[in-house]
Design a protein around this motif. Structure first.
Motif, PDB file in Angstrom:
ATOM      1  N   ASP A   5      68.703  39.053 -20.120  1.00 39.17           N
ATOM      2  CA  ASP A   5      67.944  40.015 -19.289  1.00 39.17           C
ATOM      3  C   ASP A   5      68.072  41.452 -19.785  1.00 39.17           C
ATOM      4  N   ASP A   6      69.316  41.841 -20.094  1.00 42.68           N
ATOM      5  CA  ASP A   6      69.529  43.240 -20.501  1.00 42.68           C
ATOM      6  C   ASP A   6      68.964  43.529 -21.891  1.00 42.68           C
ATOM      7  N   TYR A  15      60.721  38.882 -39.721  1.00 43.67           N
ATOM      8  CA  TYR A  15      60.420  38.955 -38.275  1.00 43.67           C
ATOM      9  C   TYR A  15      59.109  39.703 -37.960  1.00 43.67           C
ATOM     10  N   ASN A  16      58.944  40.880 -38.630  1.00 42.20           N
ATOM     11  CA  ASN A  16      57.730  41.694 -38.427  1.00 42.20           C
ATOM     12  C   ASN A  16      57.416  41.980 -36.963  1.00 42.20           C
ATOM     13  N   LEU A  17      58.413  42.495 -36.287  1.00 46.03           N
ATOM     14  CA  LEU A  17      58.200  42.917 -34.895  1.00 46.03           C
ATOM     15  C   LEU A  17      57.833  44.398 -34.885  1.00 46.03           C
ATOM     16  N   PHE A  18      57.333  44.851 -33.754  1.00 45.67           N
ATOM     17  CA  PHE A  18      57.090  46.292 -33.607  1.00 45.67           C
ATOM     18  C   PHE A  18      58.443  46.936 -33.321  1.00 45.67           C
ATOM     19  N   THR A  19      58.926  47.681 -34.275  1.00 42.57           N
ATOM     20  CA  THR A  19      60.308  48.173 -34.184  1.00 42.57           C
ATOM     21  C   THR A  19      60.509  49.248 -33.114  1.00 42.57           C
ATOM     22  N   TYR A  20      59.422  49.829 -32.653  1.00 42.95           N
ATOM     23  CA  TYR A  20      59.575  50.878 -31.628  1.00 42.95           C
ATOM     24  C   TYR A  20      59.418  50.318 -30.209  1.00 42.95           C
ATOM     25  N   MET A  21      59.388  48.978 -30.131  1.00 37.89           N
ATOM     26  CA  MET A  21      59.194  48.365 -28.805  1.00 37.89           C
ATOM     27  C   MET A  21      60.374  47.468 -28.444  1.00 37.89           C
ATOM     28  N   SER A  22      60.411  47.109 -27.179  1.00 40.23           N
ATOM     29  CA  SER A  22      61.397  46.147 -26.691  1.00 40.23           C
ATOM     30  C   SER A  22      60.845  44.739 -26.938  1.00 40.23           C
ATOM     31  N   PRO A  23      61.674  43.683 -26.812  1.00 42.56           N
ATOM     32  CA  PRO A  23      61.158  42.318 -26.946  1.00 42.56           C
ATOM     33  C   PRO A  23      59.995  42.052 -25.985  1.00 42.56           C
ATOM     34  N   ALA A  60      55.970  38.545 -16.091  1.00 42.50           N
ATOM     35  CA  ALA A  60      56.873  37.465 -15.680  1.00 42.50           C
ATOM     36  C   ALA A  60      56.809  36.301 -16.677  1.00 42.50           C
ATOM     37  N   TYR A  61      55.595  36.022 -17.130  1.00 37.61           N
ATOM     38  CA  TYR A  61      55.394  34.934 -18.095  1.00 37.61           C
ATOM     39  C   TYR A  61      56.116  35.267 -19.412  1.00 37.61           C
ATOM     40  N   ALA A  62      55.943  36.503 -19.865  1.00 33.14           N
ATOM     41  CA  ALA A  62      56.579  36.936 -21.114  1.00 33.14           C
ATOM     42  C   ALA A  62      58.099  36.907 -20.990  1.00 33.14           C
ATOM     43  N   ARG A  63      58.606  37.362 -19.851  1.00 31.72           N
ATOM     44  CA  ARG A  63      60.052  37.357 -19.597  1.00 31.72           C
ATOM     45  C   ARG A  63      60.601  35.931 -19.670  1.00 31.72           C
ATOM     46  N   GLN A  64      59.870  35.021 -19.048  1.00 29.36           N
ATOM     47  CA  GLN A  64      60.332  33.628 -18.991  1.00 29.36           C
ATOM     48  C   GLN A  64      60.422  33.019 -20.383  1.00 29.36           C
ATOM     49  N   ILE A  65      59.414  33.306 -21.217  1.00 32.58           N
ATOM     50  CA  ILE A  65      59.429  32.767 -22.588  1.00 32.58           C
ATOM     51  C   ILE A  65      60.664  33.297 -23.333  1.00 32.58           C
ATOM     52  N   LEU A  66      60.893  34.591 -23.192  1.00 32.73           N
ATOM     53  CA  LEU A  66      62.032  35.208 -23.889  1.00 32.73           C
ATOM     54  C   LEU A  66      63.358  34.638 -23.375  1.00 32.73           C
ATOM     55  N   LYS A  67      63.420  34.456 -22.049  1.00 30.59           N
ATOM     56  CA  LYS A  67      64.656  33.904 -21.463  1.00 30.59           C
ATOM     57  C   LYS A  67      64.877  32.482 -21.962  1.00 30.59           C
ATOM     58  N   ASP A  68      63.792  31.718 -22.024  1.00 33.84           N
ATOM     59  CA  ASP A  68      63.895  30.336 -22.507  1.00 33.84           C
ATOM     60  C   ASP A  68      64.416  30.288 -23.942  1.00 33.84           C
ATOM     61  N   ASN A  92      65.423  48.145 -27.305  1.00 35.08           N
ATOM     62  CA  ASN A  92      64.654  48.174 -28.555  1.00 35.08           C
ATOM     63  C   ASN A  92      65.027  46.977 -29.434  1.00 35.08           C
ATOM     64  N   VAL A  93      64.035  46.343 -30.029  1.00 38.47           N
ATOM     65  CA  VAL A  93      64.284  45.116 -30.809  1.00 38.47           C
ATOM     66  C   VAL A  93      65.250  45.339 -31.973  1.00 38.47           C
ATOM     67  N   GLN A  94      65.313  46.575 -32.426  1.00 35.99           N
ATOM     68  CA  GLN A  94      66.204  46.846 -33.560  1.00 35.99           C
ATOM     69  C   GLN A  94      67.681  46.712 -33.175  1.00 35.99           C
ATOM     70  N   HIS A  95      67.920  46.703 -31.865  1.00 38.10           N
ATOM     71  CA  HIS A  95      69.312  46.537 -31.407  1.00 38.10           C
ATOM     72  C   HIS A  95      69.709  45.074 -31.276  1.00 38.10           C
ATOM     73  N   LEU A  96      68.795  44.164 -31.587  1.00 40.68           N
ATOM     74  CA  LEU A  96      69.093  42.726 -31.501  1.00 40.68           C
ATOM     75  C   LEU A  96      69.544  42.217 -32.871  1.00 40.68           C
ATOM     76  N   SER A  97      70.237  41.083 -32.846  1.00 39.12           N
ATOM     77  CA  SER A  97      70.673  40.487 -34.114  1.00 39.12           C
ATOM     78  C   SER A  97      69.474  39.841 -34.815  1.00 39.12           C
ATOM     79  N   GLY A  98      69.677  39.451 -36.081  1.00 40.48           N
ATOM     80  CA  GLY A  98      68.599  38.816 -36.836  1.00 40.48           C
ATOM     81  C   GLY A  98      68.080  37.561 -36.165  1.00 40.48           C
ATOM     82  N   GLY A  99      69.015  36.732 -35.673  1.00 42.51           N
ATOM     83  CA  GLY A  99      68.622  35.484 -35.010  1.00 42.51           C
ATOM     84  C   GLY A  99      67.815  35.775 -33.747  1.00 42.51           C
TER      85      GLY A  99
END
Lengths: 488, 219
Positions: free
Chosen positions: B128-129, B87-95, B115-123, B134-141
């Motif tokens: 929303d929550d 994945y190589n995300l910034f682990t100290y940041m949110s999505p 708003a644009y970034a939010r929409q891409i993530l929502k898509d 922090n991205v580390q709290h998300l699952s691998g998928g």
């Protein structure tokens, strides 16, 4: 400026690490600040000492020249009976007036010392076993030698003497001798002598001259002074009790010494308004006197003592600042290197996104600056405390060293500046004849306060330490290949 | 869009190349799969076309301009987006911050547009929550979907992915590949996926197999 936002996000997200970094930085900065505060306080104290302590130039008979003259006469004379004596020429007051007119010379004090014998009163005897042989006192034998039992210190004004200006002696009743007492028989006596003889201001006492006609002279008591207890101990075993010292106008002292001493003095002490100008006053003064007969000596020992003491504190503070700064840079650099190693993956991601390497370095620097700001506030609060503790410890150590050196050079019964005393002069230390440097040491305390300038200077040091640490550590960032980090 | 001309690479000596004389062309609006066993050099090939390394021989051309001319940093910033297996995300940041940061670094057209970034993530199915968590709290998928969203938020025309489904289960794998197809077909980008899974490769428009130091087109 995206790197600033990244820096903030990182500092905020990794609170534990940030707090540790803040504590380490605060500890480093606290010691740097302590050093800076001690240094600036030492500079202030030195400046204050320059203004407060003052320095003097003393005009007196040239003992060295007189001794050489005596030696040359001695070698030319073969007979033991006709051995030449060292003749000291009393200082001419006309010469003193010329020197007093020089720039940077403030006030001056004429000193003429001699001794007389008590006639209508009893002197205070010293019961230390030694040294009371020539003093009178109740039941004691009155001295019949040329050295009297009462020391007379003739001055222009008591307030101009170091004993009174350094508060070693103070007037407790009546007043001190002033220039208005010139050509009068006014006298200021010591409290113990006054108590022993029930004397008070306005009373008259009688003394007998030790030289010349040996006539009896009436003196009017205009003041009573209290000599500090320490001054008694400073008097040597062969000296009289300090309570037997009386202050008169120098004209009266000259009268006791004899008619040939009119218009002369043992020594004249000129107070130099700017201590750093002592040498120039001495040089200018030498041109106005006959140096084969008279000598001009400088006494800026108090100033030099404070200066050297503060210089050593300042030098130590400088060493603290630089040592802590260097050690701090190394410590922070190591921490940052470890931090960067831990964040290689993040750096790789940034590089894979096309981020410039300098911006990655700037991000780390910004993070450290954020840490530094908080650390600076903590150090500002704690640095004053550390500085105070360290400063007082340093000053007390320096003072002890200086006083030890000073006391070893103070010989018992030292006559101070009265080198050219005529016969009849007593070899007493006099009240308050202890080195004034010890008094000054007590006065010299480091006033440690944290000013905006100190904090700005500390901030500068902090930034420099941080910058160097980041630069040392960023070598890894500049060499890092994203492929090696991201694709294994 | 992207061409490789006589591309070759080796680690130890030129006598033992991983691959040589590779001449491939990749176009926008299509997805490509590069298949191969472990150690054949497919990831190395990807690192070259992603601008993470320089070829030993030959060159890579983007719109007929050599990567040497473009400069690797510039190329990575403006022309290519990379999705990694880890994945190589910034682990100290949110999505959301991950996307905004990537958009800012790459000077994307919508840089700074939350708003644009939010929409891409929502898509991509990030709730929303979860956007500001922090991205580390998300699952691998979910993390891989954030990584894909990052490539979509940037303006790069070339998207390269190194084993993007390697850490994902079957459902997430299907969703991720569907997303890559969408990027290729709807956003008209060129998607190159390196994988060792034939099922994943089969969903791409074109497939190459790296075998015996040569690329062989399968479909």
């Amino acid at each position: 400026m995206n790197f600033c936002k990244r820096a903030w996000l990182n500092v905020w997200a990794k609170k534990g690490r940030s707090i540790l970094l803040i504590l380490v930085s605060a500890a480093i900065l606290m010691f740097v600040l302590a050093g800076l505060l001690i240094r600036s306080a030492a500079i202030k104290a030195t400046d204050q000492a320059k203004a407060d302590v003052g320095a003097t130039v003393t005009l007196s008979a040239n003992r060295q020249a007189a001794f050489k003259k005596m030696q040359s006469s001695s070698s030319s004379s073969s007979s033991k009976s006709s051995r030449p004596k060292m003749t000291l020429t009393p200082v001419k007051l006309s010469d003193a007036t010329k020197i007093a007119a020089l720039s940077n010379v403030g006030s001056y004090n004429v000193t003429s010392s001699t001794s007389v014998n008590a006639k209508s009163y009893d002197t205070v005897s010293t019961s230390t076993g030694m040294g009371s042989g020539n003093s009178g006192g109740p039941g004691g034998m009155k001295s019949t030698t040329s050295s009297g039992d009462t020391a007379i210190t003739g001055v222009s004004a008591t307030s101009l003497t170091s004993d009174f200006s350094d508060k070693q002696s103070k007037i407790v009743k009546g007043r001190g001798i002033t220039t208005a007492d010139k050509n009068t028989n006014h006298v200021v006596i010591e409290k113990d002598l006054a108590s022993q003889n029930d004397l008070s201001v306005g009373d008259t006492i009688k003394v007998k001259e030790t030289s010349g006609s040996k006539s009896t002279v009436s003196l009017k008591v205009v003041g009573i002074y209290k000599a500090s207890s320490t001054s008694a101990s400073s008097a040597g075993p062969m000296s009289t009790d300090p309570a037997n010292t009386m202050y008169t106008s120098y004209t009266l002292a000259n009268t006791f010494k004899g008619s040939k001493y009119q218009g002369t003095a043992d020594s004249v002490v000129f107070n130099v308004t700017t201590p750093s100008k002592v040498s120039s006053v001495k040089t200018a003064g030498k041109k106005l006197i006959n140096t084969s007969k008279y000598a001009l000596s400088t006494d800026d020992s108090s100033y030099q003592t404070v200066k050297s003491s503060m210089a050593s504190v300042e030098s130590f503070a400088n060493k603290i600042v630089w040592l802590v700064a260097i050690a701090g840079t190394i410590i922070l650099a190591l921490i940052v290197i470890l931090m960067i190693r831990e964040r290689r993956f993040e750096i790789g991601v940034l590089l894979s996104l096309g981020e410039a390497r300098w911006k990655i370095v700037a991000q780390f620097f910004t993070e450290m600056v954020m840490v530094l700001v908080v650390a600076l506030a903590i150090a500002g609060a704690g640095g004053k405390f550390v500085g105070n503790q360290l400063g007082s410890q340093l000053v007390s150590q320096t003072a002890t060293t200086t006083q030890t050196t000073s006391s070893s050079s103070n010989q018992p019964g030292g006559g101070g500046q009265n080198g050219g005393q005529p016969s009849g002069q007593m070899g007493h230390g006099g009240p308050g004849s202890t080195s004034s440097s010890s008094t000054q040491q007590a006065k010299t305390k480091l006033a440690i306060t944290v000013s905006a300038v100190d904090l700005a200077e500390l901030g500068g040091f902090g930034l420099a330490i941080t910058f160097l640490s980041i630069m040392i550590a960023s070598g890894g960032i500049l060499r890092l290949e994203p492929k090696k980090v991201l694709i294994s | 869009m992207l061409k490789t001309q006589d591309l070759g690479y080796w680690y130890q000596t030129a006598n033992e190349p991983l691959f040589q004389n590779v001449n491939l062309t990749f176009d926008v609006g299509k997805s490509y799969a590069i298949l191969g066993h472990s150690g054949t050099g497919k990831t190395t090939f990807l690192s070259l076309i992603a601008g993470l390394d320089k070829p030993k021989t030959g060159e890579i051309l983007l719109e007929d301009r050599s990567l040497k001319q473009i400069g690797l940093t510039n190329y990575r910033r403006h022309d290519v987006a990379i999705v990694f297996q880890a994945y190589n995300l910034f682990t100290y940041m949110s999505p959301l911050d991950n996307l905004l940061t990537a958009m800012a670094i790459t000077n994307a057209k919508h840089a700074g547009d939350k708003a644009y970034a939010r929409q891409i993530l929502k898509d991509l199915g990030i709730a929303d929550d979860q956007l500001t968590r922090n991205v580390q709290h998300l699952s691998g998928g979910q993390q891989q979907r954030v990584a894909i969203a990052r490539t979509m938020a940037c303006d790069a025309q070339l998207v390269v992915a190194d084993e993007p489904t390697g850490n994902l289960d079957e459902d997430n794998t299907r969703a991720v590949i569907a997303q890559f197809q969408k990027i290729a077909h709807e956003q008209h980008k060129c998607v190159i996926i390196v994988t060792h899974e034939p099922d994943v490769a089969a969903q791409c428009d074109h497939q190459f197999r790296l075998e015996n130091k040569r690329f062989k087109q399968l479909a």
